[in-house]
Enzyme design. Sequence first.
Site, mmCIF file in Angstrom:
data_model
loop_
_atom_site.group_PDB
_atom_site.id
_atom_site.type_symbol
_atom_site.label_atom_id
_atom_site.label_comp_id
_atom_site.label_asym_id
_atom_site.label_seq_id
_atom_site.Cartn_x
_atom_site.Cartn_y
_atom_site.Cartn_z
ATOM 1 N N ARG A 229 0.848 -1.188 0.000
ATOM 2 C CA ARG A 229 0.000 0.000 0.000
ATOM 3 C C ARG A 229 0.885 1.240 0.000
ATOM 4 N NH1 ARG A 229 -3.410 -2.239 -1.940
ATOM 5 N NH2 ARG A 229 -5.525 -2.733 -1.269
ATOM 6 N N GLU A 258 4.238 13.290 -6.525
ATOM 7 C CA GLU A 258 5.608 13.699 -6.177
ATOM 8 C C GLU A 258 6.663 12.694 -6.633
ATOM 9 O OE1 GLU A 258 3.750 12.344 -2.160
ATOM 10 O OE2 GLU A 258 3.103 13.055 -4.140
ATOM 11 N N HIS A 270 -0.203 0.215 -10.480
ATOM 12 C CA HIS A 270 -0.948 -0.778 -9.696
ATOM 13 C C HIS A 270 -1.210 -2.038 -10.523
ATOM 14 C CE1 HIS A 270 -4.134 -1.354 -6.275
ATOM 15 N NE2 HIS A 270 -3.138 -2.217 -6.217
#
Length: 386
Positions: A229, A258, A270
Amino acid sequence: MYKVKLMNKIADVGLKQLDDQYHYGEDENQEDAILLRSASLHEYDFPASLKAIARAGAGVNNIPVEKCSEKGIVVFNTPGANANAVKELVLCALFLSSRKIVESIRWVDTLKDDENVAKTAEKGKSQFVGPEIEGKKLGIIGLGAIGVNVANAAVKLGMDVYGYDPFIGVNAAWALSKHVHQAKNVEDIYKECDYITIHVPSNKDTKGMINKDAFALMKDGVRLLNFARGDLVNSDDLLAAIDEGKVERYITDFAQVEYIGKEHIVVLPHLGASTPESEDNCAKMAVKELKDFLENGNITNSVNFPAVNQPRESKVRLCITNRNVPNILALISKLFADHSLNIENMVNRSKGDYAYTLIDTNDDVRQDIIERIEAAKGIINVRVIK
């Protein structure tokens, strides 16, 4: 007839398990159950009919679990169904973190107009030198299904593997290679390992666990992988550690603005469970869990209620969700006794603040008795299966 609402596309191999007792689709309302993958339910208005939610995947951050618990809605996930898919991507990330493969591909793409591309490429390859992983120390934080698979595969690749998980399950412990070293605490992982990969859930105890204090303990030039995560890693502290040369590479499956275009960081979109095999496995497991719960009241792989499994051997089964408080079972037993109802079998389990009870009987349980159980302090809901 059970109604199942689909919040995402679910693999057909899973949906085919739903027989003529079920209606399912995206347009169902007053549903008994929800099947989903990544759709968010945090703003969803749960109907009173909803009994269960099954996520075809491991993480449940897109589901308001506490809200579900308060309403007696059982939330299922599918641990292990996508473990091999994520394991393979983590292994890929190990190589990406070492050999500057992504950077070298991007550089070669800039040579498309070079007539002497072969010579230029050969001459420039030295800027992408990176170490081999064989013989290096890999630290794995979290030894669930994915962590164990990664550990065992890394052992076979010749890495010196260290694992840390104070809550390791029995099945995981049996499956773990004997060649994996047990780290007594997470600090040992930080201090000893050249590569670190994280495989723990995101919760109040783990969010931001990889922070400036953790980085301070790590070796200079450590390579960090995060396929669990995104919020496990404090992004400000990570960027500072990269600028200081503490972290050589960060490979993650969770995009954050960022990180985009930042040197020493590779971001994937993902992809962890994005394989047809994984999607099929997750769909089959999620549907199987839902069916067993709706038809038999059994609970397997719930994140908010305990595992309870009891064979059906009687005409009537009561499925009771309640807060984990004293005297619930005594109250139910007394009600049965007062009305000359015989309990054939009963099983009760608790998990944190909540508990679940199955009661089997061959007697007819009148609606007024059900209502008296529902009205008792601590009872959340009662469901009767005949």
